[in-house]
Design a protein around this motif. Structure first.
Motif, PDB file in Angstrom:
ATOM      1  N   HIS A   1      53.208  72.122  44.436  1.00 51.03           N
ATOM      2  CA  HIS A   1      52.292  71.718  45.510  1.00 51.03           C
ATOM      3  C   HIS A   1      52.198  72.866  46.501  1.00 51.03           C
ATOM      4  O   HIS A   1      52.663  73.973  46.224  1.00 51.03           O
TER       5      HIS A   1
ATOM      6  N   HIS B   1      50.344  63.931  41.695  1.00 53.74           N
ATOM      7  CA  HIS B   1      50.812  65.278  42.035  1.00 53.74           C
ATOM      8  C   HIS B   1      51.100  66.064  40.760  1.00 53.74           C
ATOM      9  O   HIS B   1      51.118  65.511  39.664  1.00 53.74           O
TER      10      HIS B   1
ATOM     11  N   GLU C   1      51.982  58.431  37.162  1.00 54.86           N
ATOM     12  CA  GLU C   1      52.710  57.392  37.889  1.00 54.86           C
ATOM     13  C   GLU C   1      53.844  58.084  38.634  1.00 54.86           C
ATOM     14  O   GLU C   1      54.169  59.236  38.344  1.00 54.86           O
ATOM     15  N   ASP C   2      54.444  57.401  39.600  1.00 54.27           N
ATOM     16  CA  ASP C   2      55.590  57.985  40.297  1.00 54.27           C
ATOM     17  C   ASP C   2      56.698  58.260  39.279  1.00 54.27           C
ATOM     18  O   ASP C   2      56.975  57.414  38.423  1.00 54.27           O
TER      19      ASP C   2
ATOM     20  N   HIS D   1      58.248  69.828  41.237  1.00 52.34           N
ATOM     21  CA  HIS D   1      57.015  69.444  41.914  1.00 52.34           C
ATOM     22  C   HIS D   1      56.279  70.741  42.268  1.00 52.34           C
ATOM     23  O   HIS D   1      56.876  71.672  42.788  1.00 52.34           O
TER      24      HIS D   1
ATOM     25  N   ASN E   1      61.687  63.987  42.769  1.00 49.43           N
ATOM     26  CA  ASN E   1      60.776  62.845  42.746  1.00 49.43           C
ATOM     27  C   ASN E   1      59.352  63.378  42.888  1.00 49.43           C
ATOM     28  O   ASN E   1      59.089  64.229  43.741  1.00 49.43           O
ATOM     29  N   ILE E   2      58.464  62.884  42.038  1.00 44.84           N
ATOM     30  CA  ILE E   2      57.073  63.338  42.073  1.00 44.84           C
ATOM     31  C   ILE E   2      56.174  62.111  42.125  1.00 44.84           C
ATOM     32  O   ILE E   2      56.303  61.199  41.297  1.00 44.84           O
ATOM     33  N   ARG E   3      55.284  62.101  43.086  1.00 42.46           N
ATOM     34  CA  ARG E   3      54.389  60.953  43.284  1.00 42.46           C
ATOM     35  C   ARG E   3      53.158  61.033  42.385  1.00 42.46           C
ATOM     36  O   ARG E   3      52.693  62.122  42.029  1.00 42.46           O
ATOM     37  N   PHE E   4      52.643  59.858  42.088  1.00 37.94           N
ATOM     38  CA  PHE E   4      51.415  59.728  41.305  1.00 37.94           C
ATOM     39  C   PHE E   4      50.351  60.719  41.782  1.00 37.94           C
ATOM     40  O   PHE E   4      50.122  60.857  42.987  1.00 37.94           O
TER      41      PHE E   4
ATOM     42  N   ALA F   1      60.779  59.591  38.908  1.00 34.06           N
ATOM     43  CA  ALA F   1      62.036  59.833  39.610  1.00 34.06           C
ATOM     44  C   ALA F   1      62.720  61.091  39.082  1.00 34.06           C
ATOM     45  O   ALA F   1      62.660  61.395  37.879  1.00 34.06           O
TER      46      ALA F   1
END
Length: 86
Positions: free
Chosen positions: A83, A49, A20-21, A81, A44-47, A23
């Motif tokens: 990526h 990722h 899930e997202d 994060h 912040n990391i998005r669902f 914060a």
């Protein structure tokens, strides 16, 4: 709702996938093998990722599902994060 907000499939993984997202500033628990890691999320990391769950040095392999999925282009701290930018 699960108490875990990220999953790692193999004990040797150094990243987990968030479910899930999340914060920045959140502390999350991630089951990894026989242990539960507590990770402070730094961005912040998005669902869907990835988040680093262990320190990853520049040029070190990124491991997900027990397999190499890439190589770090910069040092990555737990909670960051993970990526294509790093």
């Amino acid at each position: 709702m699960s108490q875990y907000k990220a999953i790692a499939m193999k004990a040797k993984d150094n990243v987990a996938t968030v479910t899930e997202d999340i914060a920045a500033g959140s502390e999350i628990k991630i089951p990894v093998g026989d242990e539960i890691l507590h990770v402070l999320v730094t961005e912040n990391i998005r669902f869907g990722h990835k988040i680093a769950i262990r320190p990853i040095g520049k040029d070190e392999k990124i491991i997900k599902y027990g397999e190499v999925i890439g190589v770090a282009t910069a040092d990555i701290k737990p909670g960051q994060h993970t990526h294509v930018h790093n």
